[in-house]
Design an enzyme around this catalytic site. Structure first.
Site, short mmCIF file in Angstrom:
data_model
loop_
_atom_site.label_atom_id
_atom_site.label_comp_id
_atom_site.label_asym_id
_atom_site.label_seq_id
_atom_site.Cartn_x
_atom_site.Cartn_y
_atom_site.Cartn_z
N GLU A 101 -9.80 -1.96 5.11
CA GLU A 101 -10.45 -1.65 6.37
C GLU A 101 -11.67 -2.55 6.58
O GLU A 101 -12.16 -3.16 5.63
CB GLU A 101 -10.89 -0.17 6.34
CG GLU A 101 -9.75 0.82 6.17
CD GLU A 101 -8.98 1.08 7.47
OE1 GLU A 101 -8.96 0.19 8.35
OE2 GLU A 101 -8.41 2.17 7.61
N ASN A 153 -7.77 -2.75 14.09
CA ASN A 153 -9.15 -3.08 13.72
C ASN A 153 -9.20 -4.28 12.76
O ASN A 153 -10.22 -4.56 12.18
CB ASN A 153 -9.83 -1.86 13.08
CG ASN A 153 -9.12 -1.38 11.82
OD1 ASN A 153 -8.18 -2.02 11.36
ND2 ASN A 153 -9.58 -0.29 11.25
N ASP A 196 0.82 -1.22 0.00
CA ASP A 196 0.00 0.00 0.00
C ASP A 196 0.85 1.26 0.00
O ASP A 196 2.07 1.22 0.19
CB ASP A 196 -0.97 -0.02 1.19
CG ASP A 196 -0.29 -0.42 2.51
OD1 ASP A 196 0.95 -0.43 2.56
OD2 ASP A 196 -1.00 -0.73 3.47
N HIS A 209 -7.32 -4.64 10.02
CA HIS A 209 -7.03 -4.38 8.61
C HIS A 209 -5.71 -5.03 8.19
O HIS A 209 -4.80 -5.21 8.99
CB HIS A 209 -7.10 -2.89 8.26
CG HIS A 209 -5.98 -2.03 8.73
ND1 HIS A 209 -6.17 -0.81 9.33
CD2 HIS A 209 -4.63 -2.18 8.66
CE1 HIS A 209 -5.01 -0.25 9.61
NE2 HIS A 209 -4.06 -1.07 9.21
C1 GLP Z 1 -0.61 0.38 8.57
C2 GLP Z 1 -0.28 -0.42 7.31
C3 GLP Z 1 -0.52 -1.90 7.51
C4 GLP Z 1 0.12 -2.36 8.81
C5 GLP Z 1 -0.61 -1.67 9.94
C6 GLP Z 1 -0.12 -2.09 11.31
O1 GLP Z 1 -1.92 0.83 8.59
N1 GLP Z 1 -1.00 0.03 6.17
O2 GLP Z 1 0.01 -2.61 6.40
O3 GLP Z 1 0.02 -3.73 8.94
O4 GLP Z 1 -0.38 -0.27 9.79
O5 GLP Z 1 1.01 -1.40 11.65
P1 GLP Z 1 1.94 -1.71 12.87
O6 GLP Z 1 2.79 -2.83 12.46
O7 GLP Z 1 2.72 -0.43 13.04
O8 GLP Z 1 1.06 -2.00 14.03
#
Ligand code: GLP
Length: 241
Positions: free
Chosen positions: A143, A136, A67, A138
């Site tokens: 989402e 959440n 992304d 995702h």
């Molecule tokens: C972001 C990214 C996701 C990632 C998520 C969790 O929103 N788009 O790909 O998995 O955060 O991030 P973290 O690893 O910092 O908890």
């Protein structure tokens, strides 16, 4: 789903890097699907160490990232392209032209999403997709409520994701409201999936996603339907499973 329990973040990172490293050793021209966020930083550091020791060679590896924020380019320190460069690509012998992140500066969403999906097709799919999980549920920026059939698309970020990502920006107004993301279907097409998760605050969503119902309300629950998923979590994250 294979579940590998790690002691803590550092151990999770080591185990994840070993799996990714093995993939690269066994198939030097692997297509790796990569992720951003705090979860993979330690694993990327270990991959860099593996490269520095001469154990890993990235010269034939291809990458596609999950992304990117709409409106941010490679020069912006909060962009995912920038993140990938500083955390991994700049430190190993990967060819930059073989690394792919959606182009956040392309305002024509239809064009950019079609280009990205065609790119994955041209590679004949992703060999191993690395994933983190949002609070959440995702994955990428899919989402809650995202249809399992979606391919790469532009998405409006939820308030909870904007709040979670606020820490990377000076002011809340700067957090982008839109992103390009591979869809659940794009992710599910990967031959193998490696999901990493750490910390107590992720324990409830890990439980819901991997031992609860398969539902678009929890995007990561779709992974229960995939034939080759490895979950590497630390003790805290797996504590409710
Ligand atoms: C972001 C990214 C996701 C990632 C998520 C969790 O929103 N788009 O790909 O998995 O955060 O991030 P973290 O690893 O910092 O908890």
């Amino acid at each position: 789903m294979r579940i590998i329990k790690a002691k803590d973040y550092s151990d999770m990172s080591r185990k994840a890097a070993n799996i990714l490293g093995a993939q690269v050793i066994l198939k030097p021209d692997s297509v790796l699907g990569l992720a951003t966020g705090s979860s993979p930083i330690g694993a990327y550091r270990r991959l860099v160490e593996g490269y520095n020791k001469g154990d890993l060679d990235f010269s034939s590896v291809f990458t596609v990232n999950l992304d990117e924020y709409c409106g941010l380019g490679a020069d912006s320190p909060q962009s995912y392209r920038y993140f990938m460069n500083v955390n991994l690509f700049d430190h190993v012998n990967i060819k930059k032209e073989n690394t792919h992140v959606p182009n956040g500066l392309e305002s024509d969403a239809e064009k950019e999403c079609a280009r990205y999906e065609a790119l994955i097709d041209r590679f004949s799919g992703i060999d191993m997709q690395l994933l983190g999980i949002g609070h959440n549920g995702h994955i990428g920026f899919n989402e809650p409520g995202a249809a399992f059939e979606t391919l790469t698309h532009r998405v409006a970020l939820t308030e909870s994701t904007i709040a979670a990502n606020r820490r990377f920006f000076d002011r809340e107004e700067e957090v982008p409201r839109w992103a390009y993301t591979m869809g659940i279907r794009s992710i599910m097409r990967a031959a193998r999936i490696l999901i990493i998760v750490s910390g107590k605050e992720k324990a409830p969503i890990v439980k819901e996603a991997f031992s609860g119902a398969v539902t678009p309300k929890v995007p990561a629950s779709a992974l229960q339907l995939h034939g080759s998923v490895t979950l590497v979590g630390d003790e805290d994250a797996l504590s409710l499973l």
